[in-house]
Design an enzyme around this catalytic site. Structure first.
Site, short mmCIF file in Angstrom:
data_model
loop_
_atom_site.label_atom_id
_atom_site.label_comp_id
_atom_site.label_asym_id
_atom_site.label_seq_id
_atom_site.Cartn_x
_atom_site.Cartn_y
_atom_site.Cartn_z
N HIS A 1 -1.45 -1.18 -9.88
CA HIS A 1 -2.03 -1.98 -8.81
C HIS A 1 -2.59 -3.31 -9.35
O HIS A 1 -3.78 -3.62 -9.21
CB HIS A 1 -3.12 -1.23 -8.06
CG HIS A 1 -3.34 -1.76 -6.67
ND1 HIS A 1 -3.90 -1.03 -5.66
CD2 HIS A 1 -3.05 -2.98 -6.12
CE1 HIS A 1 -3.97 -1.75 -4.55
NE2 HIS A 1 -3.45 -2.95 -4.82
N GLU B 1 -5.79 6.30 -6.12
CA GLU B 1 -6.05 5.31 -7.17
C GLU B 1 -7.51 5.40 -7.61
O GLU B 1 -8.38 5.68 -6.79
CB GLU B 1 -5.74 3.90 -6.66
CG GLU B 1 -4.28 3.69 -6.33
CD GLU B 1 -3.97 2.24 -5.92
OE1 GLU B 1 -4.86 1.37 -6.04
OE2 GLU B 1 -2.84 1.99 -5.48
N ARG C 1 0.85 -1.19 0.00
CA ARG C 1 0.00 0.00 0.00
C ARG C 1 0.89 1.24 0.00
O ARG C 1 1.88 1.29 0.73
CB ARG C 1 -0.92 0.03 1.23
CG ARG C 1 -1.98 -1.06 1.28
CD ARG C 1 -3.02 -0.90 0.17
NE ARG C 1 -4.08 -1.89 0.27
CZ ARG C 1 -4.03 -3.10 -0.28
NH1 ARG C 1 -2.94 -3.46 -0.95
NH2 ARG C 1 -5.04 -3.93 -0.16
#
Length: 328
Positions: free
Chosen positions: A285, A265, A236
């Site tokens: 991601h 994001e 993260r």
């Protein structure tokens, strides 16, 4: 039940074998990403069960209060994006399997792919070749180097195995549990966090995001790294102190980075400063984004819906809601 699935970017879930678990339910899938609360409330106005794909959409009180039919939120893993207190107050069950002891091999594989890509400048070399240039630089080998694992848990342990397969010496750091697991595996443990960052040629962080771990990696940690070292983050972005990685890269320590996660994001700004560094490899991601991993994860997510529909909810994060008169 009326089921809604948000943020299935590539319309993948209905192609998985586990999707058959939702047979007999009315399922609506949304493939775009929306943050606007009013738009989400309109989309989800009749929804009884909401499926979330990790943390792609935040579900807070202003949205929850506009969803009178919502009875269940089903997802997998951690849930910092869900206002669990508001769910409890409104009588909404939150089910999320924490899959203890089960690593995400997909995330570990991507981590290692990023290590190799950064060490050998694979994306940069490919871009050069496409533009008509040949061999734009010299990469570095990994054999004999030190792999630092910050957070020796489910995924960190697998990444360490990959490192050993490449002939690297593995050094771990983390909380008491991380260090104990590393010692049990015969993995070296750094004398301190400072030693890990100073010694490692590659540092990869594998820590769950929680209030206590937010900003865990500080600027002074990164500035301890070698000018030839690589910092890798597939966990993260918020585990790193805001702005610290950009500052450290500008100062040349570490010399390289590979990241799969971002402070905001989805990252859709091509002018984001992190993307401007030639020595940084970035992916959107995708650590858990593989068909095999989706099948594992969404089999759990859909099982939670089936269990709820049968009157026997499982993996309930807020069990007090089951005894609440507000339960829907």
């Amino acid at each position: 039940m009326q089921i809604a699935i948000l943020d299935d970017y590539h319309d993948t879930l209905k192609t998985l074998p586990c999707f058959d678990k939702l047979s007999g339910h009315d399922v609506r899938i949304w493939t775009d990403h929306v943050d606007d609360v009013a738009m989400l409330a309109e989309r989800l106005r009749d929804t009884e069960a909401l499926v979330l794909i990790r943390e792609r959409t935040a579900v807070r009180a202003p949205l929850l209060e506009r969803l009178p039919h919502l009875r269940l939120i089903s997802q997998r893993s951690v849930f910092p994006h869900i206002d669990v207190d508001a769910c409890t107050r409104l009588g909404i069950v939150v089910s999320s399997d924490q899959h203890p002891g089960t690593p995400s091999y997909a995330a570990a594989e991507l981590t290692w792919g990023l290590v190799l890509a950064a060490a050998r400048q694979i994306p940069q070399q490919m871009a050069a070749l496409r533009s008509g240039r040949w061999q734009i630089g010299v990469g570095q080998s990994l054999r004999g180097k030190v792999l630092g694992i910050h957070g020796y848990g489910r995924i960190g342990r697998v990444v360490a195995e990959y490192g050993r397969a490449f002939g690297m010496r593995v050094l771990a750091w983390g909380g008491d549990g991380s260090r104990a697991r590393a010692r049990e595996d015969g993995t070296g443990v750094a004398a301190s966090r400072a030693e890990l960052y100073e010694t490692a040629d590659v540092v990869s962080i594998h820590v769950r995001l929680a209030p206590s771990t937010r900003g865990l990696v500080r600027l002074d940690d990164l500035l301890r790294m070698k000018r030839t070292a690589i910092f890798v983050n597939t966990s993260r972005a918020a585990l790193v102190e805001p702005g610290a990685l950009l500052t450290a890269l500008r100062l040349g320590r570490p010399g390289f980075a590979a990241v799969d996660v971002y402070e905001s994001e989805p990252l859709e700004d091509a002018a984001d400063p992190l993307l401007a560094f030639d020595q940084v490899v970035c992916t959107p991601h995708i650590g858990y984004v593989s068909r095999d991993e989706y099948e594992i994860q969404f089999a759990d997510v859909f099982d939670q819906i089936v269990a709820y529909a049968s009157g026997r909810p499982i993996n309930v994060v807020n069990p007090e809601v089951l005894r609440s008169p507000a339960r829907r």
